[in-house]
Scaffold this motif. Structure first.
Motif, PDB file in Angstrom:
ATOM      1  N   PRO A  97       0.840  -1.192   0.000  1.00 56.55           N
ATOM      2  CA  PRO A  97       0.000   0.000   0.000  1.00 56.55           C
ATOM      3  C   PRO A  97       0.880   1.250   0.000  1.00 56.55           C
ATOM      4  N   LEU A  98       0.377   2.301  -0.622  1.00 60.97           N
ATOM      5  CA  LEU A  98       1.019   3.613  -0.649  1.00 60.97           C
ATOM      6  C   LEU A  98       2.282   3.677  -1.501  1.00 60.97           C
ATOM      7  N   THR A  99       2.480   2.706  -2.386  1.00 62.38           N
ATOM      8  CA  THR A  99       3.640   2.763  -3.272  1.00 62.38           C
ATOM      9  C   THR A  99       3.309   3.412  -4.605  1.00 62.38           C
ATOM     10  N   GLY A 100       2.052   3.794  -4.826  1.00 67.36           N
ATOM     11  CA  GLY A 100       1.698   4.559  -6.016  1.00 67.36           C
ATOM     12  C   GLY A 100       1.104   3.762  -7.164  1.00 67.36           C
ATOM     13  N   LYS A 101       0.495   2.640  -6.879  1.00 67.53           N
ATOM     14  CA  LYS A 101      -0.068   1.805  -7.954  1.00 67.53           C
ATOM     15  C   LYS A 101      -1.160   2.546  -8.730  1.00 67.53           C
ATOM     16  N   ASP A 102      -2.102   3.141  -8.021  1.00 60.99           N
ATOM     17  CA  ASP A 102      -3.192   3.853  -8.702  1.00 60.99           C
ATOM     18  C   ASP A 102      -2.699   5.118  -9.396  1.00 60.99           C
ATOM     19  N   VAL A 103      -1.733   5.793  -8.801  1.00 65.04           N
ATOM     20  CA  VAL A 103      -1.155   6.986  -9.432  1.00 65.04           C
ATOM     21  C   VAL A 103      -0.484   6.596 -10.747  1.00 65.04           C
ATOM     22  N   LEU A 104       0.289   5.532 -10.719  1.00 62.11           N
ATOM     23  CA  LEU A 104       0.959   5.078 -11.939  1.00 62.11           C
ATOM     24  C   LEU A 104      -0.054   4.631 -12.979  1.00 62.11           C
ATOM     25  N   ALA A 105      -1.087   3.912 -12.575  1.00 62.63           N
ATOM     26  CA  ALA A 105      -2.124   3.489 -13.518  1.00 62.63           C
ATOM     27  C   ALA A 105      -2.774   4.698 -14.181  1.00 62.63           C
ATOM     28  N   SER A 106      -3.031   5.738 -13.420  1.00 60.36           N
ATOM     29  CA  SER A 106      -3.630   6.956 -13.956  1.00 60.36           C
ATOM     30  C   SER A 106      -2.693   7.633 -14.964  1.00 60.36           C
ATOM     31  N   ASP A 132      10.722   3.606   3.396  1.00 62.75           N
ATOM     32  CA  ASP A 132       9.771   3.756   4.501  1.00 62.75           C
ATOM     33  C   ASP A 132       9.497   5.217   4.859  1.00 62.75           C
ATOM     34  N   GLU A 133      10.510   6.078   4.776  1.00 67.38           N
ATOM     35  CA  GLU A 133      10.280   7.488   5.129  1.00 67.38           C
ATOM     36  C   GLU A 133       9.329   8.171   4.138  1.00 67.38           C
ATOM     37  N   ARG A 179       3.457   9.712   2.965  1.00 68.04           N
ATOM     38  CA  ARG A 179       2.207   9.436   2.255  1.00 68.04           C
ATOM     39  C   ARG A 179       1.088   9.076   3.229  1.00 68.04           C
ATOM     40  N   ILE A 180       1.418   8.348   4.292  1.00 71.61           N
ATOM     41  CA  ILE A 180       0.421   8.015   5.323  1.00 71.61           C
ATOM     42  C   ILE A 180      -0.089   9.306   5.969  1.00 71.61           C
ATOM     43  N   GLU A 181       0.821  10.182   6.320  1.00 71.70           N
ATOM     44  CA  GLU A 181       0.430  11.459   6.938  1.00 71.70           C
ATOM     45  C   GLU A 181      -0.449  12.284   6.009  1.00 71.70           C
ATOM     46  N   LEU A 185      -9.967   6.776   4.359  1.00 72.57           N
ATOM     47  CA  LEU A 185     -10.447   5.644   5.147  1.00 72.57           C
ATOM     48  C   LEU A 185      -9.534   4.427   5.006  1.00 72.57           C
ATOM     49  N   SER A 186      -8.379   4.620   4.406  1.00 71.97           N
ATOM     50  CA  SER A 186      -7.450   3.511   4.197  1.00 71.97           C
ATOM     51  C   SER A 186      -7.136   2.813   5.520  1.00 71.97           C
ATOM     52  N   PRO A 187      -7.128   1.473   5.512  1.00 73.89           N
ATOM     53  CA  PRO A 187      -6.766   0.758   6.735  1.00 73.89           C
ATOM     54  C   PRO A 187      -5.283   0.895   7.077  1.00 73.89           C
ATOM     55  N   ILE A 188      -4.475   1.282   6.109  1.00 69.67           N
ATOM     56  CA  ILE A 188      -3.051   1.488   6.365  1.00 69.67           C
ATOM     57  C   ILE A 188      -2.888   2.965   6.747  1.00 69.67           C
ATOM     58  N   ASN A 189      -3.169   3.257   8.021  1.00 71.12           N
ATOM     59  CA  ASN A 189      -3.180   4.646   8.469  1.00 71.12           C
ATOM     60  C   ASN A 189      -2.122   4.941   9.540  1.00 71.12           C
ATOM     61  N   THR A 190      -1.233   3.982   9.766  1.00 71.05           N
ATOM     62  CA  THR A 190      -0.088   4.185  10.660  1.00 71.05           C
ATOM     63  C   THR A 190       1.092   3.405  10.094  1.00 71.05           C
ATOM     64  N   MET A 191       2.287   3.796  10.495  1.00 68.79           N
ATOM     65  CA  MET A 191       3.468   3.048  10.066  1.00 68.79           C
ATOM     66  C   MET A 191       3.427   1.632  10.617  1.00 68.79           C
ATOM     67  N   LYS A 192       2.883   1.456  11.805  1.00 67.92           N
ATOM     68  CA  LYS A 192       2.795   0.120  12.380  1.00 67.92           C
ATOM     69  C   LYS A 192       1.983  -0.795  11.460  1.00 67.92           C
ATOM     70  N   ARG A 193       0.829  -0.310  10.993  1.00 66.66           N
ATOM     71  CA  ARG A 193       0.005  -1.126  10.085  1.00 66.66           C
ATOM     72  C   ARG A 193       0.725  -1.372   8.760  1.00 66.66           C
ATOM     73  N   TYR A 194       1.426  -0.352   8.265  1.00 63.05           N
ATOM     74  CA  TYR A 194       2.176  -0.524   7.030  1.00 63.05           C
ATOM     75  C   TYR A 194       3.248  -1.601   7.203  1.00 63.05           C
ATOM     76  N   LEU A 195       3.975  -1.553   8.307  1.00 64.06           N
ATOM     77  CA  LEU A 195       5.052  -2.524   8.532  1.00 64.06           C
ATOM     78  C   LEU A 195       4.501  -3.936   8.710  1.00 64.06           C
ATOM     79  N   ILE A 196       3.304  -4.074   9.291  1.00 65.88           N
ATOM     80  CA  ILE A 196       2.662  -5.392   9.370  1.00 65.88           C
ATOM     81  C   ILE A 196       2.373  -5.889   7.959  1.00 65.88           C
ATOM     82  N   SER A 197       1.796  -5.017   7.147  1.00 64.56           N
ATOM     83  CA  SER A 197       1.493  -5.374   5.756  1.00 64.56           C
ATOM     84  C   SER A 197       2.774  -5.732   5.003  1.00 64.56           C
TER      85      SER A 197
END
Length: 179
Positions: A13-22, A120-121, A126-128, A136-148
């Motif tokens: 998540p947050l690596t830009g997949k939808d941005v790149l697709a656009s 990660d930085e 991007r999370i902020e 409403l993204s479920p990846i709303n903290t670095m902790k959740r991102y690192l779990i993912s």
């Protein structure tokens, strides 16, 4: 115009997949974009973010990825180039993608996989930004991102091009790979 083909944008998540697709759609107006979140909305319209905390959510995601692959086959058989976006992070999410890859190989339709990543930085920034925008993204903290990130398994059945979306020239790199 882009010829009939399938482009896969995979990554955390947050690596830009939808941005790149656009961006790709801006360059190739005939390119159709299918996202796993669109498929999830068809199967389960729960507006709350999921991060696969229970078996039901995981089942919904497995079905969403299978539907994503089916939709790609339908559209590419109708002579459309397609870009599909999703993390494809777990082995069970890759089943339909593997079948799509095998099918396209038999009918000689190009299949290109890009794995997007960013330091990660950059992800933290991007999370902020998403949080400020009320996402409403479920990846709303670095902790959740690192779990993912810890659950991520790379695609190993097809050639993959790694793209760092924090680099200024990443889009040109993708275009170069498509030509």
């Amino acid at each position: 115009m882009l010829p009939r083909s399938v482009i896969v944008l995979s990554g955390q998540p947050l690596t830009g997949k939808d941005v790149l697709a656009s961006k790709l759609r801006d360059v190739f107006p005939n390119l159709e974009h299918i996202d796993v979140d669109q498929m999830r909305e068809i199967i389960d319209s729960n507006p709350d973010g999921h991060i696969l905390e229970n078996e039901e959510e995981r089942t919904v995601m497995v079905a969403s990825y299978a539907l994503l692959a089916r939709q790609a086959i339908v559209r590419v058989r109708a002579d459309a180039p397609v870009v599909i976006t999703g993390t494809f992070s777990r082995e069970e999410f890759k089943v339909g993608l593997r079948l799509l890859f095998e099918y396209l190989g038999r009918v000689e339709i190009p299949f290109k996989v890009f794995r997007l990543d960013a330091p990660d930085e950059i992800i933290e920034q991007r999370i902020e930004k998403r949080r400020r925008e009320g996402s409403l993204s479920p990846i709303n903290t670095m902790k959740r991102y690192l779990i993912s990130k810890g659950n991520f398994k790379i695609i190993d059945f097809a050639p993959v091009t790694n793209i760092d979306t924090s680099k200024e020239d990443y889009f040109e790199q993708v275009l170069g790979e498509l030509n």
